[in-house]
Design a protein around this motif. Structure first.
Motif, PDB file in Angstrom:
ATOM      1  N   UNK A   1     -66.007 -81.899  22.096  1.00 15.96           N
ATOM      2  CA  UNK A   1     -65.854 -80.918  23.149  1.00 15.96           C
ATOM      3  C   UNK A   1     -64.504 -80.207  23.068  1.00 15.96           C
ATOM      4  N   UNK A   2     -63.968 -80.053  21.858  1.00 10.71           N
ATOM      5  CA  UNK A   2     -62.715 -79.322  21.685  1.00 10.71           C
ATOM      6  C   UNK A   2     -63.006 -78.004  20.978  1.00 10.71           C
ATOM      7  N   UNK A   3     -62.090 -77.049  21.174  1.00 11.15           N
ATOM      8  CA  UNK A   3     -62.214 -75.719  20.580  1.00 11.15           C
ATOM      9  C   UNK A   3     -60.919 -75.447  19.823  1.00 11.15           C
ATOM     10  N   UNK A   4     -61.037 -74.791  18.666  1.00 10.49           N
ATOM     11  CA  UNK A   4     -59.878 -74.526  17.823  1.00 10.49           C
ATOM     12  C   UNK A   4     -59.583 -73.030  17.803  1.00 10.49           C
ATOM     13  N   UNK A   5     -58.295 -72.696  17.856  1.00  8.60           N
ATOM     14  CA  UNK A   5     -57.831 -71.327  17.595  1.00  8.60           C
ATOM     15  C   UNK A   5     -57.190 -71.379  16.214  1.00  8.60           C
ATOM     16  N   UNK A   6     -57.745 -70.621  15.273  1.00  5.87           N
ATOM     17  CA  UNK A   6     -57.246 -70.680  13.902  1.00  5.87           C
ATOM     18  C   UNK A   6     -57.336 -69.301  13.253  1.00  5.87           C
ATOM     19  N   UNK A   7     -56.964 -69.239  12.007  1.00  3.20           N
ATOM     20  CA  UNK A   7     -57.040 -67.979  11.282  1.00  3.20           C
ATOM     21  C   UNK A   7     -55.675 -67.374  11.052  1.00  3.20           C
ATOM     22  N   UNK A   8     -55.526 -66.116  11.397  1.00  2.00           N
ATOM     23  CA  UNK A   8     -54.312 -65.353  11.137  1.00  2.00           C
ATOM     24  C   UNK A   8     -53.269 -65.627  12.238  1.00  2.00           C
ATOM     25  N   UNK A   9     -52.897 -66.910  12.351  1.00  2.00           N
ATOM     26  CA  UNK A   9     -51.932 -67.350  13.359  1.00  2.00           C
ATOM     27  C   UNK A   9     -50.889 -68.238  12.698  1.00  2.00           C
ATOM     28  N   UNK A  10     -49.743 -68.371  13.337  1.00  2.00           N
ATOM     29  CA  UNK A  10     -48.705 -69.259  12.811  1.00  2.00           C
ATOM     30  C   UNK A  10     -49.053 -70.721  13.044  1.00  2.00           C
ATOM     31  N   UNK A  11     -49.718 -71.003  14.175  1.00  2.00           N
ATOM     32  CA  UNK A  11     -50.043 -72.376  14.535  1.00  2.00           C
ATOM     33  C   UNK A  11     -51.515 -72.489  14.911  1.00  2.00           C
ATOM     34  N   UNK A  12     -52.208 -73.462  14.336  1.00  2.00           N
ATOM     35  CA  UNK A  12     -53.573 -73.756  14.748  1.00  2.00           C
ATOM     36  C   UNK A  12     -53.496 -74.562  16.034  1.00  2.00           C
ATOM     37  N   UNK A  13     -54.264 -74.152  17.033  1.00  2.00           N
ATOM     38  CA  UNK A  13     -54.237 -74.790  18.345  1.00  2.00           C
ATOM     39  C   UNK A  13     -55.588 -75.435  18.616  1.00  2.00           C
ATOM     40  N   UNK A 152     -72.643 -62.073  34.662  1.00  2.00           N
ATOM     41  CA  UNK A 152     -73.991 -62.618  34.765  1.00  2.00           C
ATOM     42  C   UNK A 152     -74.497 -63.188  33.446  1.00  2.00           C
ATOM     43  N   UNK A 153     -73.794 -62.897  32.361  1.00  2.00           N
ATOM     44  CA  UNK A 153     -74.233 -63.354  31.043  1.00  2.00           C
ATOM     45  C   UNK A 153     -73.017 -63.709  30.183  1.00  2.00           C
ATOM     46  N   UNK A 154     -72.328 -64.820  30.515  1.00  2.00           N
ATOM     47  CA  UNK A 154     -71.128 -65.182  29.746  1.00  2.00           C
ATOM     48  C   UNK A 154     -71.476 -65.664  28.338  1.00  2.00           C
ATOM     49  N   UNK A 155     -70.481 -65.655  27.476  1.00  2.00           N
ATOM     50  CA  UNK A 155     -70.637 -66.199  26.131  1.00  2.00           C
ATOM     51  C   UNK A 155     -70.582 -67.724  26.254  1.00  2.00           C
ATOM     52  N   UNK A 156     -71.582 -68.409  25.729  1.00  2.00           N
ATOM     53  CA  UNK A 156     -71.677 -69.871  25.858  1.00  2.00           C
ATOM     54  C   UNK A 156     -71.714 -70.526  24.474  1.00  2.00           C
ATOM     55  N   UNK A 157     -71.736 -71.843  24.465  1.00  2.00           N
ATOM     56  CA  UNK A 157     -71.804 -72.656  23.240  1.00  2.00           C
ATOM     57  C   UNK A 157     -70.656 -72.327  22.276  1.00  2.00           C
ATOM     58  N   UNK A 158     -69.460 -72.128  22.804  1.00  2.00           N
ATOM     59  CA  UNK A 158     -68.295 -71.723  22.020  1.00  2.00           C
ATOM     60  C   UNK A 158     -67.801 -72.915  21.185  1.00  2.00           C
ATOM     61  N   UNK A 159     -67.504 -72.640  19.915  1.00  2.00           N
ATOM     62  CA  UNK A 159     -67.022 -73.684  19.015  1.00  2.00           C
ATOM     63  C   UNK A 159     -65.618 -73.411  18.485  1.00  2.00           C
ATOM     64  N   UNK A 160     -65.231 -72.118  18.354  1.00  2.00           N
ATOM     65  CA  UNK A 160     -63.905 -71.798  17.796  1.00  2.00           C
ATOM     66  C   UNK A 160     -63.543 -70.347  18.066  1.00  2.00           C
ATOM     67  N   UNK A 161     -62.245 -70.072  17.922  1.00  2.00           N
ATOM     68  CA  UNK A 161     -61.715 -68.712  17.950  1.00  2.00           C
ATOM     69  C   UNK A 161     -61.012 -68.501  16.619  1.00  2.00           C
ATOM     70  N   UNK A 162     -61.393 -67.451  15.903  1.00  2.00           N
ATOM     71  CA  UNK A 162     -60.766 -67.142  14.623  1.00  2.00           C
ATOM     72  C   UNK A 162     -60.064 -65.805  14.755  1.00  2.00           C
ATOM     73  N   UNK A 163     -58.745 -65.829  14.603  1.00  2.00           N
ATOM     74  CA  UNK A 163     -57.947 -64.609  14.671  1.00  2.00           C
ATOM     75  C   UNK A 163     -57.937 -63.976  13.285  1.00  2.00           C
ATOM     76  N   UNK A 164     -58.283 -62.689  13.220  1.00  2.00           N
ATOM     77  CA  UNK A 164     -58.315 -61.979  11.923  1.00  2.00           C
ATOM     78  C   UNK A 164     -57.357 -60.817  11.921  1.00  2.00           C
TER      79      UNK A 164
END
Length: 164
Positions: A1-13, A152-164
């Motif tokens: 149940x964790x989500x990662x912020x990764x990609x074109x970033x200095x730090x993966x969160x 009324x229609x949020x984005x669900x089942x989120x697994x990650x955020x990838x910065x490009x």
């Protein structure tokens, strides 16, 4: 149940929404999208009236310290157990420190990806609790755009955020 912020970033969160209920930055999703100017103005007016009434009472009756602390704690506990809460995404994205050439964020879900600009990403609200319960079936978070256009229609089942 964790989500990662990764990609074109200095730090993966790594984000763990299950602990956000204890974070003071959480907001009530039901009131988040109302006109903030009206809410702020009304709150300021209410605060001024409360302070005036308090000082009038102090002058007339002397200092009184009613035992309301227990009632306030009970109210806050009930609010947490029944509320629908979200967390602004901006502080987490800032901590990841996107590189200067980062232009967009891809929201990775089980049902496909959604690409938004980095400016839009700073405005996202991540809902992590509905009616006092974590979002286990279609979570761990629901994503709302800052303008509330997908309330009324949020984005669900989120697994990650990838910065490009």
């Amino acid at each position: 149940m964790v989500i990662v912020i990764k990609g074109n970033v200095k730090f993966t969160i790594t984000l763990d929404p299950s602990v956000w209920i204890f974070d003071d930055r959480k907001v009530d999703v039901h009131t988040y999208f109302t006109n903030n100017d009206e809410v702020t103005q009304q709150k300021e007016t209410d605060d001024i009236q409360k302070i005036s009434a308090y000082w009038d009472r102090e002058i007339q009756e002397g200092a009184v310290s009613p035992p309301t602390l227990q009632t306030e704690k009970q109210f806050e506990k009930e609010k947490i157990l029944t509320g629908t809460f979200g967390m602004p995404f901006a502080p987490f994205l800032r901590n990841a420190e996107p590189n200067d050439d980062a232009a967009r964020v891809v929201i990775v879900t089980e049902h496909g990806d959604t690409t938004i600009s980095i400016a839009e990403a700073y405005e996202l609200l991540l809902c992590f609790s509905k009616d006092g319960k974590p979002l286990k079936e279609d979570g761990p978070v629901h994503i709302y755009f800052g303008d509330g256009s997908n309330r009324d229609n949020p984005i669900t089942h989120v697994r990650a955020f990838i910065v490009e």
